[in-house]
Design a protein around this motif. Structure first.
Motif, mmCIF file in Angstrom:
data_model
loop_
_atom_site.group_PDB
_atom_site.id
_atom_site.type_symbol
_atom_site.label_atom_id
_atom_site.label_comp_id
_atom_site.label_asym_id
_atom_site.label_seq_id
_atom_site.Cartn_x
_atom_site.Cartn_y
_atom_site.Cartn_z
ATOM 1 N N MET A 185 0.815 -1.204 0.000
ATOM 2 C CA MET A 185 0.000 0.000 0.000
ATOM 3 C C MET A 185 0.853 1.261 0.000
ATOM 4 N N ALA A 186 2.141 1.096 0.242
ATOM 5 C CA ALA A 186 3.030 2.265 0.290
ATOM 6 C C ALA A 186 3.242 2.801 -1.125
ATOM 7 N N ASP A 187 3.041 4.098 -1.300
ATOM 8 C CA ASP A 187 3.215 4.680 -2.630
ATOM 9 C C ASP A 187 4.611 5.272 -2.808
ATOM 10 N N SER A 188 5.439 5.149 -1.782
ATOM 11 C CA SER A 188 6.788 5.689 -1.870
ATOM 12 C C SER A 188 7.667 4.984 -0.857
ATOM 13 N N PHE A 189 8.954 4.810 -1.207
ATOM 14 C CA PHE A 189 9.915 4.213 -0.289
ATOM 15 C C PHE A 189 10.756 5.289 0.397
ATOM 16 N N ASP A 190 10.322 6.542 0.276
ATOM 17 C CA ASP A 190 11.119 7.637 0.823
ATOM 18 C C ASP A 190 11.309 7.510 2.334
ATOM 19 N N PHE A 191 10.291 6.949 3.023
ATOM 20 C CA PHE A 191 10.399 6.886 4.474
ATOM 21 C C PHE A 191 11.490 5.901 4.910
ATOM 22 N N ILE A 192 11.818 4.911 4.064
ATOM 23 C CA ILE A 192 12.920 4.002 4.391
ATOM 24 C C ILE A 192 14.235 4.777 4.372
ATOM 25 N N TYR A 193 14.387 5.633 3.372
ATOM 26 C CA TYR A 193 15.580 6.488 3.317
ATOM 27 C C TYR A 193 15.675 7.346 4.569
ATOM 28 N N THR A 194 14.539 7.890 5.009
ATOM 29 C CA THR A 194 14.522 8.747 6.200
ATOM 30 C C THR A 194 14.912 7.951 7.435
ATOM 31 N N HIS A 195 14.370 6.733 7.577
ATOM 32 C CA HIS A 195 14.714 5.898 8.732
ATOM 33 C C HIS A 195 16.206 5.575 8.746
ATOM 34 N N ILE A 196 16.744 5.177 7.597
ATOM 35 C CA ILE A 196 18.161 4.821 7.533
ATOM 36 C C ILE A 196 19.031 6.046 7.793
ATOM 37 N N LYS A 197 18.618 7.181 7.275
ATOM 38 C CA LYS A 197 19.355 8.425 7.530
ATOM 39 C C LYS A 197 19.405 8.720 9.026
ATOM 40 N N ASN A 198 18.273 8.547 9.720
ATOM 41 C CA ASN A 198 18.219 8.799 11.155
ATOM 42 C C ASN A 198 19.068 7.801 11.940
ATOM 43 N N ILE A 199 18.985 6.523 11.559
ATOM 44 C CA ILE A 199 19.786 5.493 12.239
ATOM 45 C C ILE A 199 21.265 5.787 12.056
ATOM 46 N N ARG A 200 21.642 6.078 10.829
ATOM 47 C CA ARG A 200 23.042 6.366 10.501
ATOM 48 C C ARG A 200 23.578 7.534 11.330
ATOM 49 N N LYS A 201 22.781 8.603 11.431
ATOM 50 C CA LYS A 201 23.214 9.790 12.193
ATOM 51 C C LYS A 201 23.380 9.455 13.669
ATOM 52 N N LYS A 202 22.426 8.713 14.223
ATOM 53 C CA LYS A 202 22.503 8.375 15.647
ATOM 54 C C LYS A 202 23.727 7.513 15.946
ATOM 55 N N LEU A 203 24.030 6.558 15.067
ATOM 56 C CA LEU A 203 25.182 5.694 15.277
ATOM 57 C C LEU A 203 26.488 6.483 15.159
ATOM 58 N N ILE A 204 26.577 7.317 14.131
ATOM 59 C CA ILE A 204 27.804 8.109 13.933
ATOM 60 C C ILE A 204 28.007 9.087 15.088
ATOM 61 N N ASP A 205 26.922 9.738 15.532
ATOM 62 C CA ASP A 205 27.026 10.675 16.663
ATOM 63 C C ASP A 205 27.515 9.979 17.924
ATOM 64 N N ALA A 206 27.226 8.662 18.036
ATOM 65 C CA ALA A 206 27.655 7.916 19.223
ATOM 66 C C ALA A 206 29.069 7.363 19.061
ATOM 67 N N GLY A 207 29.693 7.621 17.911
ATOM 68 C CA GLY A 207 31.073 7.196 17.706
ATOM 69 C C GLY A 207 31.238 5.976 16.821
ATOM 70 N N SER A 208 30.162 5.548 16.186
ATOM 71 C CA SER A 208 30.244 4.390 15.298
ATOM 72 C C SER A 208 30.704 4.814 13.906
ATOM 73 N N LYS A 209 31.285 3.871 13.190
ATOM 74 C CA LYS A 209 31.569 4.091 11.782
ATOM 75 C C LYS A 209 30.266 3.991 11.000
ATOM 76 N N ASP A 210 30.293 4.448 9.761
ATOM 77 C CA ASP A 210 29.110 4.379 8.911
ATOM 78 C C ASP A 210 29.165 3.078 8.117
#
Length: 225
Positions: A185-210
């Motif tokens: 039913m999803a008409d766009s996968f943009d929200f997956i990009y948003t989720h991954i972007k948020n996860i990536r930022k949180k991990l990097i801010d905590a000192g993780s590699k990307d």
């Protein structure tokens, strides 16, 4: 987690769904052999709850189908049949557990968690990837000893990628994992990009590699290579 409940007793089906959804799971239902086969042919699940007696078929035949298709879902048989022969047959065909009706929903939930843990983390209560540690019981992500707050969908998505590290995950597969059978039913996968972007930022801010790498035209890969 994404769970398929194959059960023709509608009252029990509703009780299981209500309980498991309250625990934060995605649930799909099938009341007949035909419905179950249709869902299994299209979607993947973390765990399947399988009643053996269905109005139009035998539950054990679905275990044979899963085996033929090389599907790796955890399977818990929920049945009123309490014979040792039936248990042996179900387990030998690939079921991971066998629970006799009636049962407490809290016990069912514990069995589901144990099966999924064995499947995804080889029985461990946590998964580690370099400096990232995922606590499956507390549902926490820890980087370099520090807890990183994640929403439920972010936690589930990160766990999905870490459990499948090194594999290319398509956007549609990621959407299906966190949205369930309504993913079409999803008409766009943009929200997956948003989720991954948020996860990536949180991990990097905590000192993780990307570790998230985009695979052009397909999706993403979680890897340190």
């Amino acid at each position: 987690m994404k769970i398929l409940i194959i059960e023709d007793e509608l009252g029990l089906q509703r009780s299981i769904v209500q309980y498991l959804m309250a625990e934060g799971n995605l649930c799909s239902m099938a009341s007949t052999y035909a419905e179950a086969l249709e869902r299994l042919a299209v979607y993947d699940y973390d765990c399947i709850l399988l009643d053996l007696t269905l109005p139009d078929g035998e539950g054990l035949q679905l275990l044979n189908y899963l085996k033929r298709m090389n599907k790796t879902e955890g399977v818990i048989i929920i049945s009123a049949r309490n014979s040792i022969e039936q248990k042996i047959e179900g387990l030998s065909l690939g079921a991971d557990d066998y629970l006799i009706k009636p049962f407490h929903l809290s016990e069912l939930n514990a069995r589901i968690l144990a099966v999924v843990r064995r499947k995804s983390a080889h029985g461990e209560r946590h998964i580690e990837f370099n400096e990232i540690r995922i606590d499956l019981d507390a549902k926490e992500v820890i980087v370099n000893g520090k807890v990183v707050y994640m929403t439920k969908k972010e936690f589930d998505l990160l766990l999905y990628f870490v459990a499948n590290k090194g594999k290319v995950i398509s956007k549609s597969a990621a959407v299906e994992h966190i949205w369930g059978d309504d993913s079409d039913m999803a008409d766009s996968f943009d929200f997956i990009y948003t989720h991954i972007k948020n996860i990536r930022k949180k991990l990097i801010d905590a000192g993780s590699k990307d570790y998230f790498h985009s695979v052009y035209g397909v999706g993403y890969k979680f890897t340190d290579i």
